[in-house]
Scaffold this motif. Structure first.
Motif, short mmCIF file in Angstrom:
data_model
loop_
_atom_site.label_atom_id
_atom_site.label_comp_id
_atom_site.label_asym_id
_atom_site.label_seq_id
_atom_site.Cartn_x
_atom_site.Cartn_y
_atom_site.Cartn_z
N LYS A 206 0.83 -1.21 0.00
CA LYS A 206 0.00 0.00 0.00
C LYS A 206 0.86 1.26 0.00
N ARG A 207 1.97 1.23 0.75
CA ARG A 207 2.87 2.39 0.77
C ARG A 207 3.49 2.62 -0.60
N LEU A 208 3.94 1.54 -1.25
CA LEU A 208 4.54 1.67 -2.58
C LEU A 208 3.51 2.15 -3.60
N ILE A 209 2.29 1.61 -3.51
CA ILE A 209 1.23 2.03 -4.44
C ILE A 209 0.90 3.50 -4.24
N ASP A 210 0.80 3.93 -2.99
CA ASP A 210 0.50 5.35 -2.70
C ASP A 210 1.61 6.27 -3.19
N SER A 211 2.86 5.77 -3.18
CA SER A 211 3.99 6.60 -3.61
C SER A 211 3.95 6.90 -5.10
N PHE A 212 3.18 6.12 -5.87
CA PHE A 212 3.12 6.32 -7.32
C PHE A 212 2.55 7.69 -7.66
N ALA A 213 1.61 8.18 -6.83
CA ALA A 213 1.02 9.50 -7.09
C ALA A 213 2.10 10.57 -7.08
N VAL A 214 3.03 10.46 -6.13
CA VAL A 214 4.15 11.41 -6.05
C VAL A 214 5.16 11.12 -7.15
N GLY A 215 5.50 9.84 -7.31
CA GLY A 215 6.52 9.48 -8.29
C GLY A 215 6.15 9.84 -9.70
N ASN A 216 4.88 9.70 -10.04
CA ASN A 216 4.44 10.00 -11.40
C ASN A 216 4.59 11.48 -11.72
N VAL A 217 4.22 12.35 -10.76
CA VAL A 217 4.32 13.78 -11.04
C VAL A 217 5.78 14.24 -11.03
N ILE A 218 6.60 13.60 -10.19
CA ILE A 218 8.02 13.95 -10.19
C ILE A 218 8.68 13.55 -11.50
N LYS A 219 8.31 12.38 -12.00
CA LYS A 219 8.91 11.88 -13.24
C LYS A 219 8.46 12.68 -14.45
N ASN A 220 7.17 12.99 -14.51
CA ASN A 220 6.60 13.62 -15.71
C ASN A 220 6.38 15.12 -15.58
N GLY A 221 6.56 15.67 -14.38
CA GLY A 221 6.29 17.10 -14.18
C GLY A 221 4.83 17.32 -13.81
#
Length: 463
Positions: A206-221
């Motif tokens: 669940k922590r890794l899945i939740d981190s995708f919201a942050v990771g996606n915007v960091i990666k793509n802007g």
């Protein structure tokens, strides 16, 4: 099956430059290179030690192509795990092509996109998530995305997944053992310990899945739409944020007819700003098309900056503004909304207080005078949860990983329910195998040619 051919490609960007690097990889890499290389000291390249550099010339049939440096990395102690030779030549495109064509004539094969990294994966030098991080590292254009890619390439993410998979695999083995002795009615797996493991796996997933919201915007802007009525200073604000005259500014309402986009990195986080056409009723056909695009861009944005002319906020306009704000909130409830009062340098403190009493959390600034722009940047950063980044936690940025994590979580939750309900071991074993399968998809224990083709096709040639 690991390919046996020796491959060659340009490892530096195409085009002219000071130097270029041509890379060979395969069991015959050193042999092929030695056929066209003449050392200035007369050394036989095929007899040299690994991790050495040699000065000489590329020569064939009496013709000298260039003076070069040749680096040798013998497998398995190389990037690909195979013999690797890198030829550093002068950056003329003519020289590059002549040397590559010469190596092809000597038996090398042109490398496909990502084939060097694919071979590193196939030879066990990288797992699949680390290989994908190589592409992310090359594509990183801000500090945050670079930091995440480096952490994943070092194995931070894959180590976490591998540990969970190993623990689950141990319990799976005990469950499978119970099936072999089903007639004996024995339990080899401690149900209490297994329940604790499933809880821990569920928490981490669940922590890794939740981190995708942050990771996606960091990666793509993070897309940020600047909206408002004509002539409130949207283009001036974009120019102030970018610190350059990116958008045309004039006193004529409706100057911006189309959306203008540019990117700014704030404290390592990329923001993609979209200056939109002013929203108003208009009979101008071209302007109306621009306004339609404005609403399309708001749909795509994650943050909306609603700009108003604060010097024009009389009592009647305040009520109108509150209605407009509610419309935007109701239409786009999931988007972060910031109300900005531009041209605030024209207001007295008393008037500011009056407006603040009516419009909660309004941010005053003057784009023209560059007052309050830094406060706006801090506000934008507050929309990004950078805590995990600062704490060097694992952040998921890859959609494929995200999808596999979701599926693994679903299977783990099934097993957890079956364990609580006292379901038989044979049914639990099926779902445990499914969870292990999705874990293996992430790191590459489970692969197929189609999956590998899709991943490595997105790499640049030469990597």
């Amino acid at each position: 099956m690991i390919p046996q051919e020796t491959i060659v490609a340009l490892a530096t960007p195409s085009g002219a430059g000071a130097i270029a690097i041509i890379r060979l990889s395969g069991k015959d890499a050193v042999r092929i290179a030695s056929q066209v290389f003449q050392s200035v000291s007369g050394k036989d390249l095929s007899q040299q030690k690994t991790h050495t550099i040699h000065l000489g010339h590329i020569v064939d049939e009496g013709k000298t192509y260039d003076q070069v440096l040749v680096s040798i990395f013998k497998g398995p102690n190389s990037y690909t795990g195979e013999n690797v030779v890198e030829i550093s030549c002068h950056g003329s495109t003519f020289i590059q092509q002549q040397i590559i064509q010469l190596l092809l004539r000597k038996g090398a094969k042109m490398a496909k996109a990502g084939e060097f990294t694919l071979r590193a994966f196939l030879n066990g030098k990288l797992d699949l998530s680390q290989a994908e991080a190589v592409a992310d590292l090359i594509a990183s254009d801000n500090e945050a995305s670079h930091q995440i890619a480096m952490q994943q390439m070092r194995g931070g993410f894959s180590n976490e997944i591998a540990k969970l998979r190993e623990e689950l695999l141990n319990f799976a083995s005990l469950i499978e053992l119970e099936l072999d002795f089903s007639e004996e009615d024995v339990e080899f797996a401690d149900r209490t310990a297994f329940h604790e493991l499933l809880n821990r796996i569920e928490f981490v997933l669940k922590r890794l899945i939740d981190s995708f919201a942050v990771g996606n915007v960091i990666k793509n802007g993070i897309p940020v739409a600047i909206v408002g009525e004509p002539n409130v200073g949207k283009s001036t604000l974009l120019n102030a944020l970018l610190n350059e005259e990116r958008a045309i500014v004039s006193d004529i309402a409706g100057t911006t007819r189309d959306t203008i986009e540019d990117e700014l990195v704030i404290d390592g986080i990329g923001f993609r700003f979209i200056d939109t056409a002013g929203i108003r009723d208009t009979q101008d056909h071209v302007e109306s098309i621009g306004i339609k695009k404005t609403f399309e861009k708001i749909e795509q944005a994650q943050v909306v900056l609603f700009l108003v002319d604060s010097s024009d906020l009389y009592a009647t306009n305040l009520e109108k503004l509150k209605i407009e704000i509610e419309k935007i909130k109701n239409k786009y409830p999931q988007k972060a909304l910031t109300i900005i009062g531009n041209k605030a340098d024209k207001l007295t403190d008393d008037v500011k207080q009056l407006i603040e009493n009516e419009i909660q959390n309004i941010l005053f600034l003057s784009a023209k005078q560059n007052i309050g722009v830094d406060e706006l940047k801090n506000t934008l950063l507050s929309f990004v949860n950078t805590g995990a980044l600062r704490n060097n936690e694992t952040i998921v940025t890859n959609t494929r990983h995200y999808d596999s994590l979701l599926k693994a979580l679903e299977e783990v939750q099934k097993v957890k329910w079956e364990l609580d309900a006292g379901i038989s071991s044979d049914l639990m074993a099926i779902d445990i195998r499914s969870a292990l399968y999705y874990f293996g998809e992430i790191t590459g224990e489970v692969t197929n040619d189609e999956l590998l083709g899709n991943i490595f096709a997105n790499f640049c040639i030469g990597k």
